[in-house]
Design an enzyme around this catalytic site. Structure first.
Site, PDB file in Angstrom:
ATOM      1  N   CYS A  84       0.870  -1.230  -0.113  1.00 11.75           N
ATOM      2  CA  CYS A  84       0.079  -0.033   0.032  1.00 11.75           C
ATOM      3  C   CYS A  84       0.929   1.189  -0.018  1.00 11.75           C
ATOM      4  O   CYS A  84       1.603   1.730  -1.012  1.00 11.75           O
ATOM      5  CB  CYS A  84      -0.988  -0.085   1.215  1.00 11.75           C
ATOM      6  N   TYR A  85       0.780   2.122   1.101  1.00 14.00           N
ATOM      7  CA  TYR A  85       1.833   3.221   1.129  1.00 14.00           C
ATOM      8  C   TYR A  85       3.229   2.871   0.755  1.00 14.00           C
ATOM      9  O   TYR A  85       3.993   3.487   0.096  1.00 14.00           O
ATOM     10  CB  TYR A  85       1.659   3.813   2.524  1.00 14.00           C
ATOM     11  N   HIS A 171      -3.783  -5.235   0.248  1.00 13.93           N
ATOM     12  CA  HIS A 171      -3.329  -5.808   1.649  1.00 13.93           C
ATOM     13  C   HIS A 171      -3.183  -7.364   1.723  1.00 13.93           C
ATOM     14  O   HIS A 171      -4.373  -7.988   2.014  1.00 13.93           O
ATOM     15  CB  HIS A 171      -4.154  -5.245   2.828  1.00 13.93           C
ATOM     16  N   GLU A 173      -2.157  -8.937   4.089  1.00  8.43           N
ATOM     17  CA  GLU A 173      -1.892  -9.459   5.600  1.00  8.43           C
ATOM     18  C   GLU A 173      -3.365  -9.539   6.033  1.00  8.43           C
ATOM     19  O   GLU A 173      -3.562 -10.251   6.965  1.00  8.43           O
ATOM     20  CB  GLU A 173      -1.101  -8.625   6.376  1.00  8.43           C
ATOM     21  N   ASP A 229      -0.320 -14.763  30.375  1.00  8.38           N
ATOM     22  CA  ASP A 229       1.341 -14.153  30.023  1.00  8.38           C
ATOM     23  C   ASP A 229       2.100 -14.547  31.166  1.00  8.38           C
ATOM     24  O   ASP A 229       3.280 -14.778  31.190  1.00  8.38           O
ATOM     25  CB  ASP A 229       1.270 -12.602  29.826  1.00  8.38           C
TER      26      ASP A 229
END
Ligand code: XMP
Length: 511
Positions: A84-85, A171, A173, A229
Site C-alpha cells: 500500500c503506502y 493488503h 495481510e 502471560d
C-alpha cells in the site's frame, strides 16, 4: 534474535495493519521485527535481514512531512516488499509516478494477474484482494514490470525481479485477501530465500539460553496474576534457572470461583516454587465503604504492592523480576529493547526502591504465540485458553461498594455464565463472558410473593485485542439457560439483563 537466523524487518510507516503483517510472517515460521521507518540504514544492515517489508500508512507520498525510507535501502541487495503506502513510496522514490485515485477503492476488489512473477506465483488469473487507499501508482518506475491491476487501480502489483523489489497496492495481510498468505509466503520463500526455521521449539531454546545468560547465578521473582502471560513467562524462566525462580501469587480475594486453587495446583504440578498469599481479608477491609471506581482501583493497586513487597523482602538475594510483557507493548512503547521498569499493567506499579532488573522473555511474542509456547511448556489448556481477567478482579464488576455478600453473588453468577458458555461450545470463540452486579434492585414475583432483589447483567464480547469489542449475538436458548439458572440458583437475584453495547462507546468492563 530469538530462535533462528532468518530475520525479516517490517518498517512501520504508521499503518493500522503493521502488526498483522508481522504476525503473518511469523505464521510462515520466519521471525520478524517491526522497526520505525526512520531506523538508520546501518542499524538495518547490522541485523542482516533476509528481506524488508514497508508497511502501509495514512500519509500521501506527496504530503508535507510524509514518512520516507532512506533511498540507500534499495541498493542493499536485500529484497523489499512495499505494501500500500509502502509500494507508493517505492514507486515515488525510484522514479515512478503516484497520483490521487480518481475512484477510491475500498474493500474487496477483483484483481487481474497479468504476470505472476515470483510474487504472485500460485494465484489464478483473477483473484480477490482487499484495498484501502486514496492514491495510486500511475507510472511504473524504470525496471519494474506490471504484475496485476484492478478496474480502478492501474498498478495493483509490480516487481523488479532483477533487483528483488516488489510492491502490492492491496493488503495481503488481511483475511479478506484470500491468497494473501500465498503472496507473503512467496516473498519470504521464493524471493528472500527463507526456509521457515522459526518454531515454538526453537524460540524456547533460544529464550532459555538468553535468560540463563542474563540472570546468571542470581535469583528471580515473578508475580503471577492467574493469566496466561505471567504463567508462560514464569515457566520459561523456570526452565532456564529452575529453583532460583520464586513465584508470588497474591490472592486478593477478588478472583473467579476456583481460580486461586487452579493456579496454585497447576504450578505445584509443574514443580515451581510458589508463595501463595491469601490476602482477601486485607483487601476487603481496605475496600470497605468505598464506592468510587477509580478509588477502588487505586486501593487494590496500593494493597497489591504492599503485600507483594512484604513477601519479596522475605526472599534473600533476588535481583530480577520476571514480567509477561508482550511484543505489542514493546512496539507501542517505541523500542524493541525496553529496559526500564514500567508499571506492571496487572499489578499497577512496582516498589520503586526494590531495584530489580527486568526479565521479559515474551517481549518478542504475540498473544497467540504465547499460548503455543505455554502449551509446549506443559501449561494446562485451561490456563492457556483462559479468558482475560482485569487485575482488580471482580471488584470492577460490582458497581459501587464491594461487600462479601455482593462478591459471593457476582462470583456465583460469573461461574454460571462461564459454565453455560462452555456448554454451548463458545468459550474459545468469545473474548470474555462474565456477570456484572449493577447497584440496582427491582421488583419481581416468586411463588406468591413479591420480591425486591438484585439485577445481574451478562456481558459476552468478541474482540481482537480488547481495544474494540462487539457484543455476541448469543443464541436465545443459551441466554435463556443463563438467565434461568442465575435467578433459580442465586436467591438474591430476580432479574437478568444482557448488555448489547459495543466498545466504543461502552467499555468491556462496567467500571
Ligand atoms: P475495558 O473495560 O477498558 O477493558 O474495555 C479492556 C480489556 O482490559 C481488561 N481490563 C484490565 N486488565 N487490569 C488489567 O489487567 C485492569 O485494571 C483492567 N481493566 C480492564 C478487560 O477485562 C478487557 O479485557
Amino acid at each position: 534474535m530469538p530462535g533462528g537466523r532468518e530475520l525479516i524487518v517490517v518498517l512501520d510507516f504508521g499503518g493500522q495493519y503493521t502488526q498483522l503483517i508481522a504476525r503473518r510472517i511469523r505464521e510462515c515460521r520466519v521471525f520478524c521485527e517491526i522497526l520505525p521507518y526512520h531506523t538508520p540504514v546501518d542499524e538495518l544492515v547490522a541485523r542482516e535481514p533476509r528481506g524488508l517489508v514497508f508497511s502501509g500508512g495514512p500519509a500521501s507520498v506527496y504530503g508535507a512531512g510524509a514518512p520516507t525510507a532512506d533511498p540507500r535501502v534499495y541498493g542493499l541487495d536485500v529484497p523489499v516488499l512495499g505494501i500500500c503506502y509502502g509500494m507508493q513510496l517505492m514507486a515515488h522514490q525510484l522514479g515512478g509516478r503516484v497520483e490521487p485515485a480518481a475512484f477510491r477503492e475500498y474493500g474487496r476488489v477483483r484483481m487481474e494477474v497479468l504476470d505472476a512473477s515470483d510474487l504472485l506465483a500460485g494465484l489464478e488469473p483473477q483473484e480477490d484482494c482487499w484495498m484501502s487507499h486514496g492514491d495510486v501508482v500511475r507510472a511504473l518506475p524504470p525496471g519494474f514490470r506490471l504484475l496485476g491491476r484492478t478496474e480502478h487501480t492501474p498498478v495493483a502489483a509490480m516487481g523488479d525481479p532483477a533487483r528483488r523489489l516488489y510492491g502490492v497496492q492491496f493488503h495481503p495481510e488481511v483475511v479478506h485477501t484470500p491468497k494473501g498468505r500465498t503472496v507473503i509466503a512467496n516473498f519470504l520463500y521464493r524471493i528472500c530465500g527463507c526456509r521457515g526455521e522459526w518454531t515454538v521449539a526453537s524460540f524456547i531454546r533460544q529464550a532459555v539460553e538468553e535468560v540463563r545468560a542474563q540472570v546468571g547465578g542470581a535469583r528471580a521473582l515473578c508475580a503471577l496474576s492467574g493469566g496466561v502471560d505471567s504463567a508462560v513467562a514464569a515457566l520459561l524462566v523456570h526452565r532456564a534457572i529452575g529453583d532460583r525462580l520464586t513465584c508470588v501469587f497474591v490472592d486478593h480475594g477478588l478472583l473467579r470461583r476456583g481460580e486461586a486453587a487452579r493456579v496454585v495446583q497447576a504450578f505445584r504440578d509443574l514443580g515451581i516454587d510458589l508463595v501463595h498469599t491469601d490476602a482477601s481479608n486485607r483487601f476487603l477491609e481496605a475496600l470497605n465503604g468505598v464506592a468510587d471506581p477509580e478509588a477502588k482501583r487505586k486501593i487494590i493497586g496500593r494493597e497489591f504492592i504492599r503485600v507483594f513487597e512484604e513477601v519479596a523482602r522475605g526472599l534473600a538475594g533476588v535481583k530480577f523480576l520476571v514480567q509477561g510483557t508482550l511484543y505489542p507493548d514493546v512496539v507501542e512503547s517505541g523500542t524493541s529493547t525496553a529496559a526500564t521498569i514500567k508499571s506492571h499493567h496487572n499489578v499497577g506499579g512496582l516498589p520503586a526502591d526494590m531495584q530489580l532488573r527486568l526479565v521479559e522473555p515474551l517481549r518478542w511474542l504475540f498473544k497467540d504465540e504465547v499460548r503455543l509456547v505455554g502449551l509446549e511448556l506443559g501449561l494446562p489448556e485451561e490456563i492457556v485458553w483462559r479468558h482475560p481477567f482485569p487485575g482488580p478482579g471482580l471488584a470492577v464488576r460490582i458497581l459501587g461498594e464491594v461487600t462479601p455478600e455482593k462478591l459471593a453473588l457476582v462470583r456465583e453468577a460469573d461461574a454460571i455464565v462461564e459454565e453455560e458458555i462452555r456448554r454451548a461450545g463458545l468459550y474459545r470463540a468469545v473474548w470474555q463472558a462474565f456477570a456484572v452486579l449493577p447497584d440496582i434492585r427491582s421488583v419481581g414475583v416468586m411463588g406468591d410473593s413479591r420480591t425486591y432483589a438484585h439485577t445481574v447483567a451478562v456481558r459476552v464480547v468478541t474482540s481482537e485485542d480488547g481495544m474494540t469489542a462487539d457484543w455476541v449475538r448469543l443464541p436465545y436458548e443459551v441466554l435463556e439457560r443463563i438467565a434461568s439458572r442465575i435467578v433459580n440458583e442465586i436467591p438474591a437475584v430476580n432479574r437478568v439483563v444482557y448488555d448489547v453495547t459495543s466498545k466504543p462507546p461502552a467499555t468491556i468492563e462496567w467500571e
